[in-house]
Enzyme design. Structure first.
Site, PDB file in Angstrom:
ATOM      1  N   LYS A  35     -21.533 -14.420  16.062  1.00 11.09           N
ATOM      2  CA  LYS A  35     -22.083 -14.815  17.356  1.00 11.09           C
ATOM      3  C   LYS A  35     -22.256 -16.332  17.421  1.00 11.09           C
ATOM      4  O   LYS A  35     -21.881 -16.984  18.395  1.00 11.09           O
ATOM      5  CB  LYS A  35     -23.449 -14.123  17.517  1.00 11.09           C
ATOM      6  CG  LYS A  35     -23.998 -14.126  18.916  1.00 11.09           C
ATOM      7  CD  LYS A  35     -25.358 -13.455  18.961  1.00 11.09           C
ATOM      8  CE  LYS A  35     -25.332 -12.100  19.603  1.00 11.09           C
ATOM      9  NZ  LYS A  35     -26.637 -11.521  19.867  1.00 11.09           N
ATOM     10  N   THR A  86     -37.170  -5.922  20.032  1.00 12.04           N
ATOM     11  CA  THR A  86     -38.316  -5.072  19.658  1.00 12.04           C
ATOM     12  C   THR A  86     -38.020  -3.653  20.176  1.00 12.04           C
ATOM     13  O   THR A  86     -38.689  -3.172  21.096  1.00 12.04           O
ATOM     14  CB  THR A  86     -39.627  -5.616  20.282  1.00 12.04           C
ATOM     15  OG1 THR A  86     -39.399  -5.903  21.679  1.00 12.04           O
ATOM     16  CG2 THR A  86     -40.099  -6.865  19.595  1.00 12.04           C
ATOM     17  N   LEU A 253     -37.946   0.404  45.346  1.00 16.10           N
ATOM     18  CA  LEU A 253     -38.152   1.673  46.055  1.00 16.10           C
ATOM     19  C   LEU A 253     -36.806   2.318  46.375  1.00 16.10           C
ATOM     20  O   LEU A 253     -36.611   2.869  47.447  1.00 16.10           O
ATOM     21  CB  LEU A 253     -38.963   1.437  47.340  1.00 16.10           C
ATOM     22  CG  LEU A 253     -40.455   1.177  47.161  1.00 16.10           C
ATOM     23  CD1 LEU A 253     -41.143   0.957  48.506  1.00 16.10           C
ATOM     24  CD2 LEU A 253     -41.152   2.327  46.414  1.00 16.10           C
ATOM     25  N   CYS A 263     -35.442  -2.679  28.516  1.00 16.52           N
ATOM     26  CA  CYS A 263     -36.890  -2.942  28.580  1.00 16.52           C
ATOM     27  C   CYS A 263     -37.740  -1.750  29.038  1.00 16.52           C
ATOM     28  O   CYS A 263     -38.600  -1.303  28.283  1.00 16.52           O
ATOM     29  CB  CYS A 263     -37.158  -4.137  29.492  1.00 16.52           C
ATOM     30  SG  CYS A 263     -36.515  -5.667  28.812  1.00 16.52           S
ATOM     31  N   LYS A 324     -27.403  -1.267  35.024  1.00 20.14           N
ATOM     32  CA  LYS A 324     -27.500  -1.853  36.371  1.00 20.14           C
ATOM     33  C   LYS A 324     -26.325  -2.806  36.542  1.00 20.14           C
ATOM     34  O   LYS A 324     -25.611  -3.100  35.566  1.00 20.14           O
ATOM     35  CB  LYS A 324     -28.841  -2.551  36.570  1.00 20.14           C
ATOM     36  CG  LYS A 324     -29.031  -3.812  35.737  1.00 20.14           C
ATOM     37  CD  LYS A 324     -30.270  -4.513  36.242  1.00 20.14           C
ATOM     38  CE  LYS A 324     -30.556  -5.773  35.484  1.00 20.14           C
ATOM     39  NZ  LYS A 324     -31.735  -6.466  35.963  1.00 20.14           N
TER      40      LYS A 324
HETATM   41  P1  NAD Z   1     -30.949  -8.834  21.843  1.00 20.83           P
HETATM   42  O1  NAD Z   1     -30.798  -7.634  20.997  1.00 20.83           O
HETATM   43  O2  NAD Z   1     -29.954  -9.136  22.914  1.00 20.83           O
HETATM   44  O3  NAD Z   1     -31.007 -10.127  20.912  1.00 20.83           O
HETATM   45  C1  NAD Z   1     -31.764 -10.228  19.748  1.00 20.83           C
HETATM   46  C2  NAD Z   1     -31.045 -11.182  18.804  1.00 20.83           C
HETATM   47  O4  NAD Z   1     -31.906 -11.472  17.702  1.00 20.83           O
HETATM   48  C3  NAD Z   1     -29.747 -10.632  18.200  1.00 20.83           C
HETATM   49  O5  NAD Z   1     -28.690 -11.534  18.464  1.00 20.83           O
HETATM   50  C4  NAD Z   1     -30.049 -10.558  16.688  1.00 20.83           C
HETATM   51  O6  NAD Z   1     -28.916 -10.822  15.893  1.00 20.83           O
HETATM   52  C5  NAD Z   1     -31.110 -11.635  16.551  1.00 20.83           C
HETATM   53  N1  NAD Z   1     -31.953 -11.539  15.356  1.00 20.83           N
HETATM   54  C6  NAD Z   1     -32.582 -10.443  14.853  1.00 20.83           C
HETATM   55  N2  NAD Z   1     -33.269 -10.790  13.727  1.00 20.83           N
HETATM   56  C7  NAD Z   1     -33.076 -12.099  13.536  1.00 20.83           C
HETATM   57  C8  NAD Z   1     -33.502 -13.031  12.537  1.00 20.83           C
HETATM   58  N3  NAD Z   1     -34.305 -12.659  11.546  1.00 20.83           N
HETATM   59  N4  NAD Z   1     -33.100 -14.298  12.639  1.00 20.83           N
HETATM   60  C9  NAD Z   1     -32.282 -14.696  13.641  1.00 20.83           C
HETATM   61  N5  NAD Z   1     -31.845 -13.875  14.607  1.00 20.83           N
HETATM   62  C10 NAD Z   1     -32.231 -12.586  14.554  1.00 20.83           C
HETATM   63  O7  NAD Z   1     -32.420  -8.739  22.468  1.00 20.83           O
HETATM   64  P2  NAD Z   1     -32.894  -9.222  23.924  1.00 20.83           P
HETATM   65  O8  NAD Z   1     -32.436  -8.282  24.962  1.00 20.83           O
HETATM   66  O9  NAD Z   1     -32.621 -10.675  24.057  1.00 20.83           O
HETATM   67  O10 NAD Z   1     -34.472  -8.994  23.781  1.00 20.83           O
HETATM   68  C11 NAD Z   1     -35.278  -9.832  22.977  1.00 20.83           C
HETATM   69  C12 NAD Z   1     -36.734  -9.576  23.323  1.00 20.83           C
HETATM   70  O11 NAD Z   1     -36.984  -9.991  24.678  1.00 20.83           O
HETATM   71  C13 NAD Z   1     -37.150  -8.104  23.257  1.00 20.83           C
HETATM   72  O12 NAD Z   1     -38.461  -8.031  22.793  1.00 20.83           O
HETATM   73  C14 NAD Z   1     -37.080  -7.663  24.712  1.00 20.83           C
HETATM   74  O13 NAD Z   1     -37.949  -6.596  24.975  1.00 20.83           O
HETATM   75  C15 NAD Z   1     -37.530  -8.911  25.432  1.00 20.83           C
HETATM   76  N6  NAD Z   1     -37.020  -9.017  26.808  1.00 20.83           N
HETATM   77  C16 NAD Z   1     -35.731  -8.664  27.084  1.00 20.83           C
HETATM   78  C17 NAD Z   1     -35.253  -8.810  28.383  1.00 20.83           C
HETATM   79  C18 NAD Z   1     -33.848  -8.410  28.722  1.00 20.83           C
HETATM   80  O14 NAD Z   1     -33.531  -8.304  29.918  1.00 20.83           O
HETATM   81  N7  NAD Z   1     -32.960  -8.188  27.762  1.00 20.83           N
HETATM   82  C19 NAD Z   1     -36.091  -9.326  29.394  1.00 20.83           C
HETATM   83  C20 NAD Z   1     -37.388  -9.704  29.057  1.00 20.83           C
HETATM   84  C21 NAD Z   1     -37.840  -9.543  27.758  1.00 20.83           C
END
Ligand code: NAD
Length: 440
Positions: A35, A86, A253, A263, A324
């Site tokens: 990546k 998470t 709605l 999420c 979506k």
């Molecule tokens: P994601 O899975 O797209 O990305 C997470 C990234 O973290 C991955 O690229 C993974 O390789 C990396 N990672 C994991 N462990 C690591 C480490 N030790 N060191 C370095 N990199 C590491 O996740 P996301 O969708 O971006 O979500 C991240 C957080 O944000 C979650 O808690 C999610 O609930 C929250 N969130 C997500 C969204 C959304 O729309 N996706 C919106 C708001 C909040």
């Protein structure tokens, strides 16, 4: 100012790129070497409108860089954002915090001067304290703060959501940490964005409360939609009729096949678990979780009840696979329930999604014999017994219906997003089914 973002996924990459666009020097860190190498070469690992141009621009202007080595990125950094996943823990539905805690450990080992550690990942109440304790234990002499800054961006409109948010929530006690975060979000102050400072625990809970409320609103209209079908009412008009009330609001709605995504499903489950841990109940959210699961699991029955469940193999076209439009994210998408269930019930599927095909092929690998991956909506419609609209991509809103009618074996459309007008479709000779307005 220099900041580090750990986790370069949907949230980390968008946040890092947008901070760079604000003029901040940003290093995005990820443990996924491919990546990071791709990003260094301007290859974007996800589909998010507008992101590619912004990443390339900020790489060229030397404000955005990518790294696998956390320690290297921490030199002179003012803030370290944790933006790792998470997901739901398989065993009990709690948020799996292992990725967050691993990052905390790595920060504890690698950070040598003051920085504010900011939890941007969605984490249950009390996680900020745990992150603080992990770092303190590993590096007792380190001067640092831990803040919570939950992210509210939506996939598909993530850049606009980050650059023009409804609000920014920051939970921390320390004035030093507050000032760093105020400085970082200064461009948003100029746009008069409300920036809310709270206790860390409150900030953590705000994110879960927001997602649970939105999931509840969707579930509410889905249940009203079911009632509309029984009593012969029109859910679209009900949505307008209640949504015009300023206390209710028009958004969220729209009935559908059940909410999905990275999420709402995991966050509703996690807040229920948090409440149980504290010997209290969130009965309403518990119901929402169950109702939505049931809806997603049972949606295939609606399709079968229309196409008929007999010995002959049915060919079904599916338009839309992602949870979506405007994203390639397949996490917890309703398609993950409907497609396997239809296949188990003797259906062969011709599918198309504008951006989700690559990810979907991985998700449905074991069903590959029963799925034909098509190049567009019309190819997907060829010789089918019914067309199911599963995701409301814009390009599905204005299909050439005359062409569809020629391609389909039977002119049957099952619109699980209510994007077409029932009367128009009926007048064109389609058998048209949608949600909560079957008696038009
Ligand atoms: P994601 O899975 O797209 O990305 C997470 C990234 O973290 C991955 O690229 C993974 O390789 C990396 N990672 C994991 N462990 C690591 C480490 N030790 N060191 C370095 N990199 C590491 O996740 P996301 O969708 O971006 O979500 C991240 C957080 O944000 C979650 O808690 C999610 O609930 C929250 N969130 C997500 C969204 C959304 O729309 N996706 C919106 C708001 C909040």
């Amino acid at each position: 100012m220099k900041v580090t973002i750990v986790g370069t996924g949907y949230v980390g990459l968008v946040s890092g790129t947008c901070f760079a666009e604000f003029g901040v020097n940003v290093t995005c860190v990820d443990k996924d070497l491919k990546k990071i190498n791709d990003l260094r070469n301007g290859i974007i690992p996800i589909y998010e409108p507008g992101l590619e141009e912004l990443v390339k621009k900020n790489i060229n202007q030397k404000r955005l860089s990518f790294e696998t080595d956390l320690k290297k990125s921490l030199k002179n950094t003012s803030a370290v954002f944790i933006a790792v996943g998470t997901p739901s823990r398989k065993t009990d539905g709690h948020a799996d915090l292992s990725y967050v805690f691993n990052v905390a450990k790595e920060i504890g080992k690698s950070l040598s001067e003051y920085a504010v550690i900011v939890n941007k990942s969605t984490v249950p109440v009390g996680t900020g304290k745990k992150v603080h304790d992990i770092i303190k234990k590993i590096n007792p002499k380190l001067n640092f703060d831990v803040a919570s800054n939950p992210e509210f961006l939506r996939e598909g409109s993530a850049i606009n959501d980050f650059m023009r948010p409804d609000r920014v929530v920051i939970g921390c006690k320390s004035e030093k940490a507050k000032n760093i975060l105020k400085e970082l979000y200064r461009p948003l102050y100029l746009l008069e964005t409300p920036i809310i400072f709270t206790q860390r625990e409150t900030a953590e809970l705000i994110k879960y409360a927001a997602n649970s409320f939105l999931a509840t609103k969707i579930t509410f209209i889905n249940e009203i939609s079911d009632l509309c079908e029984k009593v012969g009412a029109n859910v679209s008009d009900v949505s307008i009729g209640i949504g015009l009330d300023g206390r209710i609001g028009k958004k969220f709605l729209h009935p559908g096949p059940g909410y999905g995504g990275s999420c709402f499903p995991k966050d509703t489950l996690a807040i229920v678990k948090t409440a149980q841990d504290y010997n209290t109940r969130l009965g309403l959210v518990e119901h929402v979780v169950k109702s939505n699961d049931r809806r997603k699991k049972n949606m295939f029955k609606r399709v079968l009840s229309i196409v008929g469940k007999d010995k002959d193999k049915k060919i079904i076209s599916i338009l839309g696979l992602t949870f979506k439009p405007n994203t390639d994210d397949m996490r917890d998408s309703p398609s993950l329930d409907i497609i396997p269930a239809l296949i188990k019930n003797n259906c062969f599927l011709r599918v198309f999604d504008p951006e989700g095909m690559k990810e979907a092929k991985l998700c449905f690998k074991k069903f590959s014999k029963n799925i034909e991956w098509c190049k567009n909506s019309y190819e997907a419609s060829e010789n089918s017994d019914a067309l199911v609209i599963l995701t409301e991509w814009n390009q599905f809103r204005a299909l050439d219906l005359k062409m569809l009618k020629i391609k389909l074996k039977k002119p049957v459309i099952i619109d699980l997003r209510n994007i077409y007008n029932p009367n128009e479709l009926k007048n064109m000779g389609f058998e048209y089914y949608s949600l909560g307005r079957c008696f038009e």
